[in-house]
Design an enzyme around this catalytic site. Sequence first.
Site, mmCIF file in Angstrom:
data_model
loop_
_atom_site.group_PDB
_atom_site.id
_atom_site.type_symbol
_atom_site.label_atom_id
_atom_site.label_comp_id
_atom_site.label_asym_id
_atom_site.label_seq_id
_atom_site.Cartn_x
_atom_site.Cartn_y
_atom_site.Cartn_z
ATOM 1 N N SER A 94 0.847 3.910 -3.005
ATOM 2 C CA SER A 94 0.519 5.311 -2.748
ATOM 3 C C SER A 94 1.598 6.245 -3.297
ATOM 4 C CB SER A 94 0.319 5.541 -1.247
ATOM 5 O OG SER A 94 1.543 5.506 -0.527
ATOM 6 N N LEU A 136 0.823 -1.207 0.000
ATOM 7 C CA LEU A 136 0.000 0.000 0.000
ATOM 8 C C LEU A 136 0.858 1.259 0.000
ATOM 9 C CD1 LEU A 136 -2.928 -1.002 2.378
ATOM 10 C CD2 LEU A 136 -2.876 -0.959 -0.122
ATOM 11 N N TYR A 137 1.934 1.254 0.760
ATOM 12 C CA TYR A 137 2.848 2.392 0.745
ATOM 13 C C TYR A 137 3.446 2.571 -0.650
ATOM 14 C CZ TYR A 137 6.727 5.478 1.941
ATOM 15 O OH TYR A 137 7.593 6.535 1.986
ATOM 16 N N VAL A 138 3.903 1.482 -1.237
ATOM 17 C CA VAL A 138 4.462 1.524 -2.594
ATOM 18 C C VAL A 138 3.441 2.073 -3.578
ATOM 19 C CG1 VAL A 138 5.204 0.063 -4.513
ATOM 20 C CG2 VAL A 138 6.150 -0.314 -2.235
#
Length: 248
Positions: free
Chosen positions: A156, A152-154
């Site tokens: 985003s 999810l960080y990637v």
Amino acid sequence: MVGWVVLITGGLTGIGRAAAMAFAREGAIVVVTGRREDAGTELVKQLRTFGPDAEFIKADIRNEDDVRAMIDKTVARFGRLDVAVNNAGTEGTPGPVTAQTPETYAATFDTNVLGVLLCMKHELRAMQAQGFGNIVNISSTMGSRGAPNASLYVASKHAVEGLTKSGALEAAAFGVRVNAIAPGPVETAMLDRFTGSEDRKAGLLAGIPLRRAGKPEELAESILFLASDKASFITGQIVSVNGGRTAS
């Protein structure tokens, strides 16, 4: 940069705080935003010892009313907005794709993507009316590659890079530049939370050719460069500042 009006979201810690200090030392008027009023008030006292003025505006970038008011207050107080640094972000909830939920998705994307979108929307509204301005977004090394247990960080940060490039193409028509920096690991509380232990942190840093994490002050210098007139022909670019992490 003397007298420039600079807005920094998430300016109370880490890269945002270092950027606020760096702009203030250059003589800029610095507006920092965040959700902790006590920390914001204390930071403003420090910034005013370097720069001509500083202000804290309490705002949650996930809320459009807060973002609209943040921009309007800045322009009403100081007359314009020269530079906006969209730094506020979250590491989200690490873990495999199979462990993610609608709730973890929202917790990450509401800050890292929706927050940047809303900030750009209202920053560009002000800058278009002025006919000048400069936006620097904060992406990540993971904005252009994958990483296990960080889906999810990637995702985003991939989205932040897309917003940066699209925004730059739209804003060029009215004299505004939009760029991003993509840091590698930086010595911040977020890095400590993300790695979770000293052993995991050491393992991550072992993959950096310069064999260390970046310092927030080093990232601040890159932000200053992109915001400055020295970068006047640079727009729509993602500038990697990662100790060589993506060189191979």
